[in-house]
Design an enzyme around this catalytic site. Structure first.
Site, PDB file in Angstrom:
ATOM      1  N   SER A  25      18.420  48.313   7.678  1.00 29.47           N
ATOM      2  CA  SER A  25      19.569  48.663   6.840  1.00 29.47           C
ATOM      3  C   SER A  25      19.598  47.794   5.598  1.00 29.47           C
ATOM      4  O   SER A  25      19.177  46.638   5.622  1.00 29.47           O
ATOM      5  CB  SER A  25      20.878  48.467   7.615  1.00 29.47           C
ATOM      6  N   TYR A  70      26.591  43.269  12.473  1.00 28.91           N
ATOM      7  CA  TYR A  70      25.600  44.301  12.165  1.00 28.91           C
ATOM      8  C   TYR A  70      24.557  43.791  11.179  1.00 28.91           C
ATOM      9  O   TYR A  70      23.349  44.005  11.366  1.00 28.91           O
ATOM     10  CB  TYR A  70      26.314  45.522  11.589  1.00 28.91           C
ATOM     11  N   LYS A  87      20.499  43.549  11.818  1.00 25.12           N
ATOM     12  CA  LYS A  87      19.526  44.294  11.017  1.00 25.12           C
ATOM     13  C   LYS A  87      18.603  43.352  10.249  1.00 25.12           C
ATOM     14  O   LYS A  87      17.427  43.682  10.029  1.00 25.12           O
ATOM     15  CB  LYS A  87      20.244  45.253  10.070  1.00 25.12           C
TER      16      LYS A  87
END
Length: 256
Positions: free
Chosen positions: A146, A159, A163
């Site tokens: 991401s 998150y 990532k």
């Protein structure tokens, strides 16, 4: 080699996790259109059945296997189902992942570790299981990471950390597995998927579009196109790299 052959996956067999919708579904359909046999994996059988149906309509062969990537037994069954059906594995796309925005002061260790495991550890586990087949077929791995991995933005400490770890894992595995298995990644920016849709209204979408240099949000097909390149003979000399597909954004487009 003719240019159309450079982007052909004829004879390849690909496992794609998170293939029930969004980016994973788009990758599965693109690979099928390019000639690959695809194994669509996700937790919801109805979703992957629909993806597999669309793959077959695109002219490819497809198998739908229900799989929770956080369950090691499910991962082993997924690999076995693929080899039993098609005789090999030559491409693995670790697409399953995700996490909600979070407040770092209210995120307990259990939640943080869950997000890390879902986005990183599960990808490593499935890669390990596929490695013998990938080695035998000089295959490749594509990890869907991401843009959040490189942005400094509030609300994504869980998150974004996961990532970023997946991005680095991609590069390290490329070194570990060279020269016979290529490992690369795609880092999507703001992509119009059902997962993003729960946060969108017209005003928010307009703000995100305005923050994107190319003045539009991405579509799952944009990521599928990058994954197809990395999976194909066209990328035979590419490993340990992350393709950033983000509309040119070098900072967050999250408007909150």
């Amino acid at each position: 080699m003719a240019i159309q052959d450079l982007f052909s996956l004829q004879g390849d067999v690909a496992i794609i996790t998170g293939a029930g919708r969004g980016i994973g579904r788009a990758i599965a359909i693109a690979f099928a259109q390019a000639g690959a046999s695809v194994v669509c994996a996700a937790r919801t059988q109805a979703d992957i059945d629909d993806t597999a149906r669309q793959c077959r309509q695109s002219g490819g062969s497809a198998l739908a296997v229900a799989c929770d990537v956080s369950n090691e037994e499910d991962l082993a069954k997924l690999v076995k189902a693929c080899v039993d059906e098609y005789g090999k594995i030559s491409i693995l796309v670790n697409n399953a992942g995700g996490a909600y925005p979070n407040d770092p002061l209210k995120t307990d260790a259990k939640t943080f570790n869950r997000d890390f495991n879902f986005n990183v550890t599960c990808a490593l586990s499935l890669t390990q299981l596929c490695q013998p087949q990938l080695l035998a077929n000089k295959g490749n791995v594509i990890n869907i990471t991401s843009a959040v991995a490189r942005y400094a933005q509030a609300g994504f400490s869980s998150y974004g950390t996961a990532k970023a770890a997946l991005t680095q894992l991609t590069k390290l595995l490329a070194a570990d597995f060279a020269p016979n298995i290529r490992v690369n990644g795609v880092a999507p920016g703001t992509i119009l998927t059902e997962a993003l849709g729960q946060f969108l209204n017209e005003e928010i979408q307009e703000k995100m579009t305005a923050l994107t240099p190319l003045k539009s949000l991405g579509h799952p097909d944009d990521i599928a196109a990058a994954a197809l390149y990395l999976a194909s003979p066209a990328a035979r000399w590419v490993s340990g790299k992350i393709i950033e597909v983000d509309g040119g954004a070098e900072s967050t487009t999250w408007p909150f």
